[in-house]
Design a protein around this motif. Structure first.
Motif, PDB file in Angstrom:
ATOM      1  N   THR A  93      18.440   2.805   8.136  1.00  0.00           N
ATOM      2  CA  THR A  93      17.283   2.187   7.507  1.00  0.00           C
ATOM      3  C   THR A  93      17.275   2.504   6.024  1.00  0.00           C
ATOM      4  N   PRO A  94      17.180   1.498   5.174  1.00  0.00           N
ATOM      5  CA  PRO A  94      17.177   1.772   3.729  1.00  0.00           C
ATOM      6  C   PRO A  94      15.924   2.532   3.326  1.00  0.00           C
ATOM      7  N   PRO A 146      12.406   3.531   1.712  1.00  0.00           N
ATOM      8  CA  PRO A 146      11.231   2.690   1.425  1.00  0.00           C
ATOM      9  C   PRO A 146      11.210   2.256  -0.044  1.00  0.00           C
ATOM     10  N   GLN A 147      10.627   1.095  -0.276  1.00  0.00           N
ATOM     11  CA  GLN A 147      10.555   0.580  -1.642  1.00  0.00           C
ATOM     12  C   GLN A 147       9.573   1.374  -2.493  1.00  0.00           C
ATOM     13  N   ASN A 148       8.474   1.812  -1.885  1.00  0.00           N
ATOM     14  CA  ASN A 148       7.456   2.558  -2.627  1.00  0.00           C
ATOM     15  C   ASN A 148       7.300   3.945  -2.012  1.00  0.00           C
ATOM     16  N   THR A 149       8.023   4.913  -2.539  1.00  0.00           N
ATOM     17  CA  THR A 149       7.995   6.261  -1.961  1.00  0.00           C
ATOM     18  C   THR A 149       6.829   7.106  -2.471  1.00  0.00           C
ATOM     19  N   GLU A 154       2.311   2.924   2.393  1.00  0.00           N
ATOM     20  CA  GLU A 154       3.315   1.877   2.214  1.00  0.00           C
ATOM     21  C   GLU A 154       4.626   2.251   2.903  1.00  0.00           C
ATOM     22  N   ILE A 155       4.965   3.523   2.882  1.00  0.00           N
ATOM     23  CA  ILE A 155       6.176   3.980   3.573  1.00  0.00           C
ATOM     24  C   ILE A 155       6.080   3.654   5.056  1.00  0.00           C
ATOM     25  N   GLU A 181       6.069  -0.127   5.951  1.00  0.00           N
ATOM     26  CA  GLU A 181       7.414  -0.698   5.879  1.00  0.00           C
ATOM     27  C   GLU A 181       8.259  -0.278   7.078  1.00  0.00           C
ATOM     28  N   ASN A 182       8.001   0.931   7.586  1.00  0.00           N
ATOM     29  CA  ASN A 182       8.765   1.462   8.719  1.00  0.00           C
ATOM     30  C   ASN A 182       7.792   1.995   9.770  1.00  0.00           C
ATOM     31  N   SER A 186      15.110  11.827  -0.671  1.00  0.00           N
ATOM     32  CA  SER A 186      14.528  10.546  -1.113  1.00  0.00           C
ATOM     33  C   SER A 186      14.571   9.517   0.014  1.00  0.00           C
ATOM     34  N   LYS A 230      16.881   8.975   2.220  1.00  0.00           N
ATOM     35  CA  LYS A 230      18.200   8.372   2.451  1.00  0.00           C
ATOM     36  C   LYS A 230      18.826   9.009   3.697  1.00  0.00           C
TER      37      LYS A 230
END
Length: 212
Positions: free
Chosen positions: A28-29, A31-34, A39-40, A43-44, A74, A76
């Motif tokens: 899973t990439p 999150p766009q807004n960490t 928002e994290i 998104e997931n 981060s 990843k």
């Protein structure tokens, strides 16, 4: 195409979809807004479910391991320390065996696996990684009497190890004290954010579909 061929085709398609889902779960990439825990998790959604399960199991606030994970990887799945180079051209290994979402070192991960009987667990799987972090936070509380809500001292244990923390190894690392403070501050921010969206996150997919 007869019924047997159609059935075989459907089975192959289903197998491919399941395999793709498993593989995507491991990669899973980030999150766009960490900076926003709501928002994290929006998104997931599976991350929220896994974080809640770990929180219930280990008695820790969700925001703390998420803040540590932000600092360590981060978010990843395959994060690892950078390669070291001799004379700038010859690689000679990484700084440690830390790997995955939690940046767990191999020795510590093996200890976790043995104590929890989770022999199938993987460091690049989010649910396994956050369960590991819950185990570590709980063990820090038991061994070094650090509150599970104390992000500052919990992170010092996480970085230095239980023995290193007892020896006060962090006192010679001014930079680490600053990082621990940022982890604690972020955990508090994440916690405040989660309070505002947790009821929304707890709704099932059908309710979200019907009522938004």
């Amino acid at each position: 195409m007869n019924k047997v061929q159609i059935k075989q085709k459907h089975c192959k398609t289903l197998t491919a979809l399941v395999l793709a889902a498993v593989l995507s779960g491991c990669s899973t990439p980030p999150p766009q807004n960490t900076s926003d825990l709501c928002e994290i998790f929006r998104e997931n959604r599976s991350w929220y479910k896994a974080a809640t399960a770990a929180s219930d199991k280990w008695g820790m606030p969700i925001a703390l391991p998420m803040s540590i994970m932000y600092q360590e990887s981060s978010f990843k799945h395959n994060a690892r320390p950078p390669m070291r180079w001799f004379l700038g051209v010859i690689p000679y290994g990484r700084g440690s065996s830390a790997y995955g979402y939690s940046q767990a070192k191999t020795v510590t991960w093996d200890e976790y696996v043995k104590e929890t009987n989770r022999f199938w667990a993987s460091r690049n799987n989010f649910a396994d990684a956050i369960d590991f972090m819950g185990w570590y936070i709980d063990k820090t509380h038991r061994l070094n009497k650090v509150s599970k809500w104390d992000g500052y001292h919990q992170y010092l244990n996480y970085h230095e190890g239980w023995g290193g923390y007892r020896r006060g190894s962090y006192n010679k690392k001014a930079w680490l004290l600053g990082v621990a403070r940022r982890v604690d501050d972020r955990a508090k921010i994440y916690g405040a954010q989660l309070q505002k969206c947790e009821k929304e996150l707890q709704r099932g997919w059908l309710r979200r579909l019907l009522f938004g």
